[in-house]
Structures are given as structure tokens and as C-alpha cells.
Write a protein that holds these residues in place. Structure first.
Motif, PDB file in Angstrom:
ATOM      1  N   SER A  29      20.512  33.720  39.775  1.00  0.00           N
ATOM      2  CA  SER A  29      21.328  32.580  39.348  1.00  0.00           C
ATOM      3  C   SER A  29      20.964  31.368  40.172  1.00  0.00           C
ATOM      4  O   SER A  29      20.333  31.466  41.232  1.00  0.00           O
ATOM      5  CB  SER A  29      22.827  32.888  39.513  1.00  0.00           C
ATOM      6  OG  SER A  29      23.158  32.962  40.886  1.00  0.00           O
ATOM      7  N   GLN A  30      21.399  30.179  39.688  1.00  0.00           N
ATOM      8  CA  GLN A  30      21.155  28.954  40.439  1.00  0.00           C
ATOM      9  C   GLN A  30      21.926  28.953  41.752  1.00  0.00           C
ATOM     10  O   GLN A  30      21.486  28.382  42.747  1.00  0.00           O
ATOM     11  CB  GLN A  30      21.556  27.748  39.591  1.00  0.00           C
ATOM     12  CG  GLN A  30      21.339  26.403  40.282  1.00  0.00           C
ATOM     13  CD  GLN A  30      19.874  26.089  40.476  1.00  0.00           C
ATOM     14  OE1 GLN A  30      19.014  26.814  39.996  1.00  0.00           O
ATOM     15  NE2 GLN A  30      19.586  25.022  41.199  1.00  0.00           N
ATOM     16  N   ALA A  31      23.100  29.598  41.770  1.00  0.00           N
ATOM     17  CA  ALA A  31      23.879  29.648  43.006  1.00  0.00           C
ATOM     18  C   ALA A  31      23.098  30.358  44.105  1.00  0.00           C
ATOM     19  O   ALA A  31      23.079  29.928  45.259  1.00  0.00           O
ATOM     20  CB  ALA A  31      25.215  30.353  42.756  1.00  0.00           C
ATOM     21  N   VAL A 121      15.493  25.170  33.793  1.00  0.00           N
ATOM     22  CA  VAL A 121      15.744  23.730  33.751  1.00  0.00           C
ATOM     23  C   VAL A 121      16.314  23.255  35.073  1.00  0.00           C
ATOM     24  O   VAL A 121      15.895  22.226  35.625  1.00  0.00           O
ATOM     25  CB  VAL A 121      16.696  23.382  32.592  1.00  0.00           C
ATOM     26  CG1 VAL A 121      17.225  21.960  32.747  1.00  0.00           C
ATOM     27  CG2 VAL A 121      15.965  23.516  31.264  1.00  0.00           C
ATOM     28  N   PHE A 122      17.279  23.997  35.615  1.00  0.00           N
ATOM     29  CA  PHE A 122      17.880  23.572  36.878  1.00  0.00           C
ATOM     30  C   PHE A 122      16.898  23.686  38.043  1.00  0.00           C
ATOM     31  O   PHE A 122      16.922  22.868  38.960  1.00  0.00           O
ATOM     32  CB  PHE A 122      19.156  24.375  37.159  1.00  0.00           C
ATOM     33  CG  PHE A 122      20.386  23.678  36.666  1.00  0.00           C
ATOM     34  CD1 PHE A 122      20.784  23.802  35.348  1.00  0.00           C
ATOM     35  CD2 PHE A 122      21.132  22.871  37.501  1.00  0.00           C
ATOM     36  CE1 PHE A 122      21.898  23.146  34.875  1.00  0.00           C
ATOM     37  CE2 PHE A 122      22.243  22.208  37.047  1.00  0.00           C
ATOM     38  CZ  PHE A 122      22.637  22.347  35.718  1.00  0.00           C
ATOM     39  N   ALA A 158      26.512  20.170  39.241  1.00  0.00           N
ATOM     40  CA  ALA A 158      25.772  20.093  37.981  1.00  0.00           C
ATOM     41  C   ALA A 158      25.656  21.481  37.346  1.00  0.00           C
ATOM     42  O   ALA A 158      25.781  21.625  36.124  1.00  0.00           O
ATOM     43  CB  ALA A 158      24.385  19.498  38.221  1.00  0.00           C
ATOM     44  N   TRP A 159      25.433  22.487  38.167  1.00  0.00           N
ATOM     45  CA  TRP A 159      25.313  23.845  37.636  1.00  0.00           C
ATOM     46  C   TRP A 159      26.631  24.298  37.013  1.00  0.00           C
ATOM     47  O   TRP A 159      26.638  24.944  35.969  1.00  0.00           O
ATOM     48  CB  TRP A 159      24.901  24.789  38.759  1.00  0.00           C
ATOM     49  CG  TRP A 159      24.862  26.234  38.352  1.00  0.00           C
ATOM     50  CD1 TRP A 159      25.740  27.216  38.683  1.00  0.00           C
ATOM     51  CD2 TRP A 159      23.882  26.843  37.523  1.00  0.00           C
ATOM     52  NE1 TRP A 159      25.376  28.406  38.125  1.00  0.00           N
ATOM     53  CE2 TRP A 159      24.225  28.208  37.393  1.00  0.00           C
ATOM     54  CE3 TRP A 159      22.738  26.376  36.867  1.00  0.00           C
ATOM     55  CZ2 TRP A 159      23.478  29.099  36.640  1.00  0.00           C
ATOM     56  CZ3 TRP A 159      21.998  27.276  36.118  1.00  0.00           C
ATOM     57  CH2 TRP A 159      22.361  28.608  36.011  1.00  0.00           C
ATOM     58  N   ALA A 164      27.340  21.340  29.499  1.00  0.00           N
ATOM     59  CA  ALA A 164      27.205  19.998  28.931  1.00  0.00           C
ATOM     60  C   ALA A 164      25.783  19.469  29.021  1.00  0.00           C
ATOM     61  O   ALA A 164      25.504  18.356  28.567  1.00  0.00           O
ATOM     62  CB  ALA A 164      28.154  19.031  29.653  1.00  0.00           C
ATOM     63  N   LEU A 165      24.893  20.264  29.597  1.00  0.00           N
ATOM     64  CA  LEU A 165      23.540  19.776  29.845  1.00  0.00           C
ATOM     65  C   LEU A 165      22.824  19.397  28.557  1.00  0.00           C
ATOM     66  O   LEU A 165      22.047  18.434  28.527  1.00  0.00           O
ATOM     67  CB  LEU A 165      22.740  20.846  30.603  1.00  0.00           C
ATOM     68  CG  LEU A 165      21.334  20.449  31.067  1.00  0.00           C
ATOM     69  CD1 LEU A 165      21.398  19.267  32.013  1.00  0.00           C
ATOM     70  CD2 LEU A 165      20.647  21.638  31.738  1.00  0.00           C
TER      71      LEU A 165
END
Length: 444
Positions: A29-31, A121-122, A158-159, A164-165
Motif C-alpha cells: 500500500s501507499q501507507a 499513480v501515487f 492525498a492517498w 477523487a483522483l
């Protein structure tokens, strides 16, 4: 398609990567990606308990009188408290993440597949805009630690709004808006403004006027500046490598109210248009333009009169040689050479230390007994490593105290050299806890 199993580098969970060509996913995950990024770039390795013990010891020694001594002792608490606050913020974020995982009844793979397009993307957004946003936050705050923390918080925010991205047209502006709002919230919570250095009892600071004091100011490594700006915002290309990162400019910016500060930095430094600046601030164009105009006028008053032109100063060919000569002179206690390398009106400050020195004679009177082996105040033997910080030449100082065999990190000195000159006009010496951010070891 074949599937290869792997483990997340952060939490150890199993993740799956497609066997096709391309980048292999290393995090679930991004986290987790952000957590590892934060640990990799964390500038301080001081344990929280050590900071608490240090703060408690300093608090016990705070002098309530006279007022100057009280102010000096309290201001000296700024650096360790900043580090402790950063560790506390990180601990809180990790705790919230664990609580979220415990409450979740839906496997993460259902809501967001590891290695999905959103994750990629992130990763790309962080790679593309991370450095630029860190510089933006640094200009607003003046603190590398806080800029690093709020940049990471920007991507975490943002994550959390990733759903809403798909409707975001300009992702760079979206990230700038989040980062700017976080900085404004921080500045509202910690309303701090530069003050003038005050006389320190028993210290001969010189005859020059006291400079502005910014105890939270920290250096910024040049090798963390953006490599290239977004094509539509060429002004930022000059800004990131220009004199708008110098301590003198940052000090002047810190004097502005938070909203004016953000408006000026967005409009005149980062290169956003009037309409875009208003959008990033969440206000009308007339209100944003008014903040810009008031901020520009206040900034002109705050900047030194001879520093009206803040255009780019390219690194001089002699900068590194000057740093080397200065380091060699200090290591060899060559006070004649040191005197030749600095201007007569040189200024030395050491944030957050309350001591300051204006003028060559005052500066040399302070450093001479600490460099002279025959002096009872002799600190030890020095080694200096050339670096670059804030768009300026700098040196990292290591000290080997008498009776020891290891040189330990002591300071990062940022040197201001006026264009066309070959003498040092200003030295800002910072505490050593940011050595890892510069890629420097804490010991030699």
C-alpha cells in the motif's frame, strides 16, 4: 500470466506481482511506501527517551532571571522539542494506522489491489513532485524537519482522498493545495516570528547591529532540490536553485503573516498565476492579489537594502576552493588566513544558539581560543567536508576532542558570498542532527 509472490518491505504482508515487464511492486500500500520513505529520510536518530531526558535536564536549569537569560534558556529548548514533536507525530500516525487495520473488516485487496494502477499513480506522483513540495514547505516554514514531515503528510492526505483522483485535472496543483493548507494550519498553530538577537551576558558580540534571529531555521541540502520543474512553471526552475533559499531571504519571509507568506511564495517564487494562487489559497482572486501586494511590500522592507536583486547566483568556480581554504585554516589554527577569508563586517550566527557575532574582530575573538591548542578553551582537532546547502557553499565540521580518537559531527556552516567577491559575508552554523539528510556520517 504468471504471478510471483513477494513480501511487502514495510509490513511483511504477501503481495503478488505480475510476471510481465515493468516495475515490480515492493509495497502492499501507499501507507507502507510512505512509512519506509520516512524511515529512510529521517534526519535524526536520537531516541525519544534521550530527548525527553535532555529536555527535562534543560528545564531544570532554566534561569527565571534576568529576563534575557530566561528568554535565552527557553529558546534553546526549540531544537530538541522540534525533534521530539516530530517523533510524537510519527508515533501517532503509526498508532492510527494500526487502529484502522484492526477496525477494518474488508481485506485491503478488495478495496485496492496491491500493485494496482492507483498505487502506481501515487508512486509516480511522489517521485515527480516530492522534492518540489518539500522545497515549497521549507520556504514557508524555514525548518527542514517540519517541511519533511508535512510533505509526507501531504501524500498521506492525498492517498486518503484517492477516490477523487480521477476527477483531478491538475494533480500538481492538487498536491500544492494540500501542502499549502497543511503549512498554513501549522503556522496558525505555531505563530512564530523572527526576533532580533539580544545581548548575551559575558559574550562580546561586536559593534554591528544585531541580526534577525530565527531559532527554528535549518539548512536544506542542495542535492534534494528538484532536478527540473514542471514545463508550465519556469519561474520555479530559477527559484529552486536561486537566492530565495538563502538564510537571509528565508528570514525575511518568516517575518510575513502566514497568508501573505504563502501568497508571495506561490506567486513570485513558485510561479503560479494570480488565478492559480487564489485557487491554492482557497480564496477569491482579489483577496489573493491583495495578500500578494501586502506581502511584497513587507518583504521589501524586511530584506537588506543591498539585496533587492534575488536573481539566481550560479555556484562560483572558486566556492569549493574557498570552503577548503577556510576548513584548512580552521583546522590548522591559521588565524591570518581566516581573517583574509572573511569580510570586515562578517556576521556569524548559530541557530538556535543565542550567541551571535557581528564583525571580523568579534568572530575571531570567539573562535580563536577554541582553535588554538595552547588555549585552555581548546575544543579539539577539526576536519571539514565541503557540501552545499540552500544554494550556497557550506562545510560540515567534525571535532575530535582531546583524548578521543573519533571525529564527531558538530555543525553545518552555510557561507554567503556576495557575487563578484571572494570573501565570506555571512556564516550560519547549524546543529549537527541533519547530517544524515546531507548523506553525511555522524562520525569520521
Amino acid at each position: 500470466m504468471s504471478v510471483a509472490s513477494a513480501e511487502c518491505r514495510a509490513c511483511g504482508r504477501a503481495i503478488e506481482n505480475g510476471g510481465g515487464p515493468g516495475r515490480v511492486t515492493a509495497y502492499c500500500s501507499q501507507a507502507c511506501r510512505q512509512r519506509v520513505h520516512g524511515e529512510r529520510h529521517r534526519p535524526s536518530v536520537v531516541p525519544a527517551q534521550d530527548l525527553i531526558t535532555d529536555l527535562a535536564d534543560r528545564l531544570r536549569k532554566v534561569r527565571r532571571a534576568p529576563g534575557t537569560a530566561f528568554h535565552t534558556d527557553v529558546e534553546a529548548l526549540s531544537a530538541p522539542f522540534t525533534q521530539l514533536r516530530r517523533l510524537a507525530r510519527q508515533a501517532r500516525a503509526e498508532e492510527h494506522e494500526e487502529e484502522h487495520e484492526e477496525r477494518s473488516v474488508t481485506p485491503a485487496r478488495v478495496t485496492l489491489s496491491p500493485g494496482s494502477a492507483t498505487d502506481d499513480v501515487f508512486a509516480a506522483l511522489s517521485e515527480q513532485y516530492g522534492r518540489e513540495l518539500r522545497v515549497h514547505c521549507y520556504r514557508l516554514l524555514g525548518s527542514y524537519d517540519e517541511a519533511e514531515g508535512l510533505t509526507q503528510e501531504t501524500f498521506l492526505r492525498a492517498w486518503s482522498a484517492r477516490d477523487a483522483l480521477g476527477g483531478v485535472g491538475d494533480r500538481r496543483a492538487w498536491l500544492y493545495k494540500i501542502a499549502t493548507r497543511l503549512c498554513l494550519d501549522f503556522l496558525r498553530q505555531y505563530d512564530r516570528r523572527p526576533t532580533a538577537y539580544a545581548p548575551v551576558p559575558g559574550v562580546a558580540s561586536g559593534d554591528g547591529p544585531p541580526p534577525a534571529r530565527v531559532p527554528w531555521l535549518q539548512p536544506f541540502p542542495d542535492d534534494q532540490l528538484p532536478g527540473s520543474p514542471a514545463p508550465a512553471h519556469e519561474p520555479d526552475a530559477a527559484a529552486v536553485a536561486s537566492r530565495t533559499l538563502e538564510p537571509a531571504f528565508l528570514t525575511a519571509v518568516q517575518k510575513l503573516p502566514a497568508r501573505q507568506r504563502a501568497a508571495v511564495v506561490l506567486r513570485d517564487v513558485a510561479g503560479w498565476s494570480a488565478r492559480e494562487t487564489a485557487h491554492l489559497l482557497g480564496s477569491g482572486t482579489a483577496s489573493a492579489n491583495s495578500a500578494v501586494q501586502r506581502g511584497r511590500a513587507a518583504l521589501r522592507r524586511a530584506l537588506p537594502g543591498h539585496r533587492e536583486d534575488w536573481s539566481m547566483r550560479a555556484p562560483g568556480a572558486g566556492d569549493r576552493e574557498l570552503v577548503l581554504r577556510c576548513g584548512e585554516a580552521a583546522s590548522g589554527a591559521d588565524f591570518g588566513t581566516l581573517a583574509d577569508l572573511v569580510r570586515e563586517d562578517v556576521v556569524l550566527t548559530m541557530p538556535p544558539d543565542p550567541r551571535w557575532f557581528a564583525g571580523r574582530d568579534a568572530m575571531l575573538a570567539f573562535v580563536r581560543p577554541r582553535l588554538d591548542p595552547a588555549s585552555p578553551l581548546f575544543a579539539g582537532h577539526w576536519r571539514h567536508v565541503p557540501v552545499r546547502a540552500n544554494g550556497l557553499p557550506a562545510m560540515a565540521g567534525y571535532l575530535r576532542r582531546p583524548g578521543t580518537s573519533v571525529h564527531r559531527a558538530q555543525f553545518i556552516g552555510v557561507l554567503r558570498i556576495e557575487p563578484g567577491e571572494d570573501r565570506i559575508a555571512e556564516i550560519t552554523a547549524f546543529e549537527p542532527h541533519l547530517f544524515p539528510a546531507f548523506g553525511l556520517p555522524m562520525t569520521l
